[in-house]
Design a protein around this motif. Structure first.
Motif, short mmCIF file in Angstrom:
data_model
loop_
_atom_site.label_atom_id
_atom_site.label_comp_id
_atom_site.label_asym_id
_atom_site.label_seq_id
_atom_site.Cartn_x
_atom_site.Cartn_y
_atom_site.Cartn_z
N ASN A 13 -1.31 10.28 13.18
CA ASN A 13 -0.13 10.49 14.02
C ASN A 13 1.15 10.49 13.17
N GLY A 14 1.14 11.29 12.11
CA GLY A 14 2.29 11.27 11.22
C GLY A 14 2.79 12.65 10.84
N MET A 15 2.51 13.65 11.68
CA MET A 15 2.86 15.03 11.27
C MET A 15 4.36 15.26 11.22
N LEU A 54 -1.32 10.70 -8.83
CA LEU A 54 -0.34 10.14 -7.90
C LEU A 54 -0.97 10.06 -6.52
N ASN A 55 -0.92 8.91 -5.91
CA ASN A 55 -1.47 8.72 -4.56
C ASN A 55 -0.29 8.51 -3.61
N ILE A 56 -0.08 9.49 -2.71
CA ILE A 56 1.09 9.46 -1.84
C ILE A 56 0.65 9.45 -0.38
N ASN A 57 1.21 8.53 0.41
CA ASN A 57 0.85 8.40 1.82
C ASN A 57 2.09 8.42 2.70
N PHE A 58 2.00 9.16 3.82
CA PHE A 58 3.09 9.23 4.80
C PHE A 58 2.79 8.28 5.96
N PRO A 59 3.80 7.53 6.43
CA PRO A 59 3.56 6.56 7.50
C PRO A 59 3.48 7.21 8.89
N LEU A 60 3.12 6.38 9.85
CA LEU A 60 3.11 6.76 11.26
C LEU A 60 4.45 7.33 11.70
N ASP A 61 4.42 8.31 12.61
CA ASP A 61 5.67 8.86 13.12
C ASP A 61 6.55 7.83 13.81
N GLU A 62 5.92 6.84 14.45
CA GLU A 62 6.73 5.88 15.22
C GLU A 62 7.57 4.98 14.32
N HIS A 63 7.22 4.96 13.01
CA HIS A 63 8.07 4.23 12.06
C HIS A 63 9.24 5.12 11.68
N GLU A 64 10.43 4.64 11.91
CA GLU A 64 11.61 5.38 11.46
C GLU A 64 11.59 5.31 9.93
N LEU A 65 11.67 6.45 9.26
CA LEU A 65 11.59 6.43 7.80
C LEU A 65 12.82 5.77 7.18
N VAL A 66 12.56 4.80 6.30
CA VAL A 66 13.64 4.09 5.63
C VAL A 66 13.62 4.44 4.15
N ASN A 67 14.72 4.94 3.64
CA ASN A 67 14.85 5.19 2.20
C ASN A 67 13.69 5.94 1.57
N GLY A 68 13.03 6.78 2.32
CA GLY A 68 12.02 7.66 1.74
C GLY A 68 10.95 7.00 0.91
N LEU A 69 10.86 7.41 -0.36
CA LEU A 69 9.75 7.02 -1.23
C LEU A 69 9.83 5.56 -1.70
N TYR A 70 8.67 4.91 -1.71
CA TYR A 70 8.62 3.55 -2.23
C TYR A 70 7.52 3.48 -3.29
N ARG A 84 6.46 -0.71 6.64
CA ARG A 84 7.93 -0.76 6.69
C ARG A 84 8.55 0.61 6.89
N GLY A 85 7.71 1.62 7.13
CA GLY A 85 8.23 2.96 7.38
C GLY A 85 8.63 3.71 6.14
N LYS A 86 8.02 3.36 5.00
CA LYS A 86 8.32 4.07 3.77
C LYS A 86 7.15 4.99 3.41
N ILE A 87 7.43 6.03 2.62
CA ILE A 87 6.36 6.86 2.06
C ILE A 87 5.92 6.15 0.78
N SER A 88 4.66 5.79 0.70
CA SER A 88 4.22 5.06 -0.49
C SER A 88 3.77 6.03 -1.57
N ILE A 89 4.13 5.71 -2.80
CA ILE A 89 3.68 6.50 -3.96
C ILE A 89 3.17 5.52 -5.00
N SER A 90 1.95 5.72 -5.44
CA SER A 90 1.39 4.82 -6.45
C SER A 90 0.57 5.64 -7.46
N ARG A 91 0.23 4.99 -8.56
CA ARG A 91 -0.51 5.68 -9.62
C ARG A 91 -1.91 5.11 -9.74
N ILE A 92 -2.86 6.00 -9.92
CA ILE A 92 -4.22 5.57 -10.30
C ILE A 92 -4.37 5.92 -11.76
#
Length: 239
Positions: free
Chosen positions: A138-140, A166-182, A224-232
């Motif tokens: 539910n994050g389109m 790079l592993n990037i995940n988008f949060p649920l739509d109901e979370h208001e996006l805060v400061n984009g990428l984390y 927390r409504g952020k888009i997570s970005i992490s490294r493998i």
């Protein structure tokens, strides 16, 4: 700077390979293809049918494929098969491989099982910079509002590299996006598992509380409504 990518390479010279584990008909794959085609030379090699949680499994007996168009192929195999076909079958040397956008998050322990992440890992094994994108089912809206900005950010700072996925995940739509990428870290805490047998069927249930995870984990960022970005950084494992 998405425009800059085009001018840096000349129109259509940056070769980007798209793959996923939801299958060639996935609307999220088509969305990504539509957006990226404006800026780069897009190739699509994706499984014919859904291949979720197939990890990095490959088909050893030969794989049937269908050529849909000059730069688009459906593979009767796994996400990792798609990467092998693109490179060793089509002789593709992409400047970037993007896997996804998956229907469902791929975070923490689940990255071991994820077909989406494993396609990116397989690409990384072959020396191609790669990114795995996943999003809450539910994050389109969050994806559509932020995907291009995220890509611009990645291109501008050249975060992608052949040394890590790079592993990037988008949060649920109901979370208001805060400061984009984390920029977060993958927390490999294993969920508790409970097995249940009913008649001739075995089912596993998994439990993992967010309080068990590190505060810089992907799950906490997403909550927390952020888009997570992490490294493998798999290259550290055996090199």
């Amino acid at each position: 700077s998405m425009e800059k990518i085009r001018s840096d390479y000349g129109n259509g010279l940056m070769k980007v390979l798209l793959v996923n584990d939801d299958g060639i008909d996935s609307p999220r794959l088509k969305y990504m293809e539509k957006i990226l085609s404006k800026y780069v030379d897009v190739w699509v090699v994706a499984p014919k049918a859904e291949q979720s949680a197939k990890s990095m499994s490959i088909t050893t007996q030969g794989v049937k494929f269908e050529k849909i168009s000059e730069q688009k192929y459906a593979i009767a195999g796994t996400p990792a098969d798609c990467i092998l076909f693109a490179h060793y079958g089509l002789s593709l040397e992409p400047e970037l491989v993007i896997s996804g956008i998956n229907y469902g998050l791929n975070v923490g322990f689940d990255t071991f099982y994820s077909g989406t992440v494993s396609a990116a890992l397989q690409a990384c094994f072959l020396g191609f910079p790669s990114i795995a994108f996943s999003g809450d089912p539910n994050g389109m809206k969050n994806i559509e509002e932020n995907f291009e900005d995220v890509m611009e950010h990645l291109f501008e700072y050249e975060f992608y590299s052949s040394l890590h996925v790079l592993n990037i995940n988008f949060p649920l739509d109901e979370h208001e996006l805060v400061n984009g990428l984390y920029h977060s870290k993958i927390d490999y805490t294993m969920p508790e598992m409970v097995g249940n047998i009913k008649d001739d069927e075995f089912k596993i249930k998994r439990y993992l509380s967010i309080s068990q995870l590190n505060k810089d984990s992907e799950q906490v960022a997403l909550a927390r409504g952020k888009i997570s970005i992490s490294r493998i950084n798999f290259r550290k494992l055996g090199y």
